[in-house]
Scaffold this motif. Structure first.
Motif, PDB file in Angstrom:
ATOM      1  N   LEU A  28       0.830  -1.197   0.000  1.00 26.74           N
ATOM      2  CA  LEU A  28       0.000   0.000   0.000  1.00 26.74           C
ATOM      3  C   LEU A  28       0.864   1.246   0.000  1.00 26.74           C
ATOM      4  N   SER A  29       1.857   1.216   0.840  1.00 29.05           N
ATOM      5  CA  SER A  29       2.687   2.394   0.916  1.00 29.05           C
ATOM      6  C   SER A  29       3.701   2.431  -0.218  1.00 29.05           C
ATOM      7  N   LEU A  30       4.073   1.258  -0.691  1.00 24.95           N
ATOM      8  CA  LEU A  30       4.984   1.234  -1.821  1.00 24.95           C
ATOM      9  C   LEU A  30       4.342   1.910  -3.009  1.00 24.95           C
ATOM     10  N   ALA A  31       3.053   1.794  -3.089  1.00 23.35           N
ATOM     11  CA  ALA A  31       2.362   2.324  -4.246  1.00 23.35           C
ATOM     12  C   ALA A  31       2.062   3.806  -4.118  1.00 23.35           C
ATOM     13  N   SER A  32       2.475   4.391  -3.028  1.00 18.25           N
ATOM     14  CA  SER A  32       2.137   5.791  -2.841  1.00 18.25           C
ATOM     15  C   SER A  32       3.379   6.657  -2.931  1.00 18.25           C
ATOM     16  N   HIS A  33       3.438   7.433  -3.933  1.00 19.51           N
ATOM     17  CA  HIS A  33       4.536   8.351  -4.072  1.00 19.51           C
ATOM     18  C   HIS A  33       4.099   9.501  -4.945  1.00 19.51           C
ATOM     19  N   PRO A  34       4.128  10.697  -4.420  1.00 20.16           N
ATOM     20  CA  PRO A  34       3.628  11.843  -5.186  1.00 20.16           C
ATOM     21  C   PRO A  34       4.631  12.303  -6.217  1.00 20.16           C
ATOM     22  N   LEU A 103       8.400   6.130   7.609  1.00 18.38           N
ATOM     23  CA  LEU A 103       7.230   5.767   8.418  1.00 18.38           C
ATOM     24  C   LEU A 103       7.046   4.255   8.447  1.00 18.38           C
ATOM     25  N   GLU A 104       7.227   3.631   7.278  1.00 18.26           N
ATOM     26  CA  GLU A 104       7.086   2.177   7.212  1.00 18.26           C
ATOM     27  C   GLU A 104       8.129   1.489   8.089  1.00 18.26           C
ATOM     28  N   GLU A 105       9.352   1.943   7.981  1.00 22.58           N
ATOM     29  CA  GLU A 105      10.428   1.347   8.778  1.00 22.58           C
ATOM     30  C   GLU A 105      10.141   1.515  10.263  1.00 22.58           C
ATOM     31  N   THR A 106       9.638   2.675  10.616  1.00 20.76           N
ATOM     32  CA  THR A 106       9.303   2.912  12.023  1.00 20.76           C
ATOM     33  C   THR A 106       8.146   2.027  12.462  1.00 20.76           C
ATOM     34  N   PHE A 107       7.192   1.897  11.586  1.00 19.02           N
ATOM     35  CA  PHE A 107       6.024   1.069  11.907  1.00 19.02           C
ATOM     36  C   PHE A 107       6.412  -0.390  12.109  1.00 19.02           C
ATOM     37  N   LYS A 108       7.422  -0.819  11.354  1.00 21.08           N
ATOM     38  CA  LYS A 108       7.882  -2.206  11.505  1.00 21.08           C
ATOM     39  C   LYS A 108       8.458  -2.428  12.900  1.00 21.08           C
ATOM     40  N   GLU A 109       9.086  -1.398  13.425  1.00 22.19           N
ATOM     41  CA  GLU A 109       9.693  -1.528  14.745  1.00 22.19           C
ATOM     42  C   GLU A 109       8.636  -1.494  15.845  1.00 22.19           C
ATOM     43  N   VAL A 132       1.751  12.498  11.628  1.00 21.63           N
ATOM     44  CA  VAL A 132       2.387  11.223  11.971  1.00 21.63           C
ATOM     45  C   VAL A 132       1.398  10.342  12.724  1.00 21.63           C
ATOM     46  N   GLU A 133       0.681  10.950  13.622  1.00 18.64           N
ATOM     47  CA  GLU A 133      -0.306  10.198  14.407  1.00 18.64           C
ATOM     48  C   GLU A 133      -1.378   9.583  13.503  1.00 18.64           C
ATOM     49  N   VAL A 134      -1.884  10.397  12.600  1.00 20.37           N
ATOM     50  CA  VAL A 134      -2.912   9.918  11.673  1.00 20.37           C
ATOM     51  C   VAL A 134      -2.366   8.809  10.788  1.00 20.37           C
ATOM     52  N   TRP A 135      -1.135   9.011  10.324  1.00 23.05           N
ATOM     53  CA  TRP A 135      -0.553   7.981   9.460  1.00 23.05           C
ATOM     54  C   TRP A 135      -0.485   6.638  10.189  1.00 23.05           C
ATOM     55  N   PHE A 136      -0.060   6.656  11.415  1.00 17.06           N
ATOM     56  CA  PHE A 136       0.035   5.409  12.179  1.00 17.06           C
ATOM     57  C   PHE A 136      -1.353   4.820  12.451  1.00 17.06           C
ATOM     58  N   GLN A 137      -2.305   5.665  12.702  1.00 16.76           N
ATOM     59  CA  GLN A 137      -3.667   5.162  12.894  1.00 16.76           C
ATOM     60  C   GLN A 137      -4.155   4.449  11.634  1.00 16.76           C
ATOM     61  N   ASN A 138      -3.998   5.109  10.509  1.00 14.30           N
ATOM     62  CA  ASN A 138      -4.447   4.509   9.256  1.00 14.30           C
ATOM     63  C   ASN A 138      -3.647   3.253   8.922  1.00 14.30           C
ATOM     64  N   ARG A 139      -2.375   3.284   9.234  1.00 13.77           N
ATOM     65  CA  ARG A 139      -1.526   2.128   8.940  1.00 13.77           C
ATOM     66  C   ARG A 139      -1.949   0.921   9.781  1.00 13.77           C
ATOM     67  N   ALA A 141      -4.913   0.424  10.872  1.00 18.48           N
ATOM     68  CA  ALA A 141      -6.198   0.002  10.315  1.00 18.48           C
ATOM     69  C   ALA A 141      -5.990  -0.853   9.071  1.00 18.48           C
ATOM     70  N   ARG A 142      -5.052  -0.450   8.230  1.00 22.15           N
ATOM     71  CA  ARG A 142      -4.792  -1.235   7.015  1.00 22.15           C
ATOM     72  C   ARG A 142      -4.233  -2.603   7.360  1.00 22.15           C
ATOM     73  N   THR A 143      -3.353  -2.634   8.326  1.00 24.76           N
ATOM     74  CA  THR A 143      -2.774  -3.910   8.739  1.00 24.76           C
ATOM     75  C   THR A 143      -3.857  -4.848   9.265  1.00 24.76           C
ATOM     76  N   LYS A 144      -4.717  -4.290  10.068  1.00 27.90           N
ATOM     77  CA  LYS A 144      -5.780  -5.125  10.635  1.00 27.90           C
ATOM     78  C   LYS A 144      -6.734  -5.612   9.550  1.00 27.90           C
ATOM     79  N   LEU A 145      -7.031  -4.732   8.622  1.00 26.70           N
ATOM     80  CA  LEU A 145      -7.922  -5.119   7.527  1.00 26.70           C
ATOM     81  C   LEU A 145      -7.310  -6.250   6.721  1.00 26.70           C
ATOM     82  N   LYS A 146      -6.038  -6.102   6.406  1.00 28.35           N
ATOM     83  CA  LYS A 146      -5.356  -7.138   5.628  1.00 28.35           C
ATOM     84  C   LYS A 146      -5.362  -8.473   6.389  1.00 28.35           C
TER      85      LYS A 146
END
Length: 250
Positions: A28-34, A103-109, A132-139, A141-146
């Motif tokens: 999901l995040s790999l696919a996001s790049h502006p 953010l992804e690397e941090t989330f992995k930790e 940052v807070e919102v990003w982690f919340q959404n992340r 949520a995505r993990t749980k959904l998956k």
DNA sequence: GAACTCTGGAAAGTTACGTCA
DNA sequence: ATTGACGTAACTTTCCAGAGT
């Protein structure tokens, strides 16, 4: 999201296990790049140009099975190329590739941040702490959904296996009843002692005497061609039966 | 120690927006 | 040009745990 190995024996694998920098990243995040640069966008256009002249990113993504561990050869080149393209793909609104990567690397930790970590990360990425807070919340949520999707698939397979087993058992019961209601077959049956029941699993197993009698009927007793419907797993340990676990179904 | 209030964080749900086919 | 699907950022609401009184 990294590999997961919980009590259900489930795991999620993204990309190549041999190529760590990308393999553990969320698609999901790999696919996001502006990547809004027009010149580079033309490059993406070239890469995704289909025969009819339209961009075809979705079909490109279809070639990637996020749950399959690719071969070593794929890892080195093809997967690298695909992931590199994914990393650069503009997709919706996002915070940017480098930020997403951090953010992804941090989330992995750690999937949650304490206020201190949040502030530090926000400062590092030049974002507001709220972002940052919102990003982690959404992340999360995505993990749980998956994970819910994966669990759902597993339960569906379990249900299918049980349905099939139920059908097989009903058939077996019908055959046994037919056997019992047939006087001829019933009187010429071998003594019940030829059928043994496992005391632990309570499944009927065929002894060597009865199987040999059934397999090689004598000339004096042609009716001894007795069919004993025994399920193929009757003699198997419970743990190895086909409906006993998710790994046995794939 | 129990009851209450306050506060911060997480989860769940929703909305708005951008991109693509 | 329009539309629907999809992904993401951001918001709102609700619930809960911990700290303080």
């Amino acid at each position: 999201m990294g590999d997961r190995d919980d009590g259900l024996g489930l795991s999620l694998r993204l990309g190549c296990a041999h190529y760590q920098p990308y393999s553990k990243l969320s698609l999901l995040s790999l696919a996001s790049h502006p990547m809004q640069n027009l010149q580079q966008k033309n490059t993406w256009n070239d890469m995704f140009q289909s025969s009819d002249g339209h961009l075809n990113t979705r079909s490109f993504l279809k070639g990637i099975d996020v749950n399959r561990a690719p071969t070593t050869a794929e890892c080195e080149e093809e997967a690298m190329m695909k992931m590199a393209v994914l990393l650069a793909m503009p997709q919706g609104r996002s915070l940017g590739f480098q930020r997403s990567l951090v953010l992804e690397e941090t989330f992995k930790e750690h999937s949650t941040l304490n206020p201190k970590q949040k502030l530090a990360l926000a400062k590092q990425l030049n974002l507001r702490p709220r972002q940052v807070e919102v990003w982690f919340q959404n992340r999360r949520a995505r993990t749980k959904l998956k994970q819910t999707e994966v669990d759902c698939e597993y339960l569906k397979r379990c249900c299918d296996n049980l349905t099939e087993e139920n059908r097989r058992l009903h058939k077996e019961v019908q055959e046994l009843r037919a056997l019992k209601l047939s006087p001829q077959l019933y009187t010429h049956m071998n003594p019940p002692t030829t059928l043994t029941m496992c005391p632990s699993c309570e499944r009927v197993a065929v002894s060597s005497l009865s199987t040999s009698a059934a397999a090689t009927p004598t000339s004096s007793s042609p009716n001894h061609q007795r069919h004993v419907p025994v399920s193929p797993w009757a003699a198997m340990p419970i743990s190895t039966r086909p409906f006993n676990g998710p790994e046995s179904t794939s």
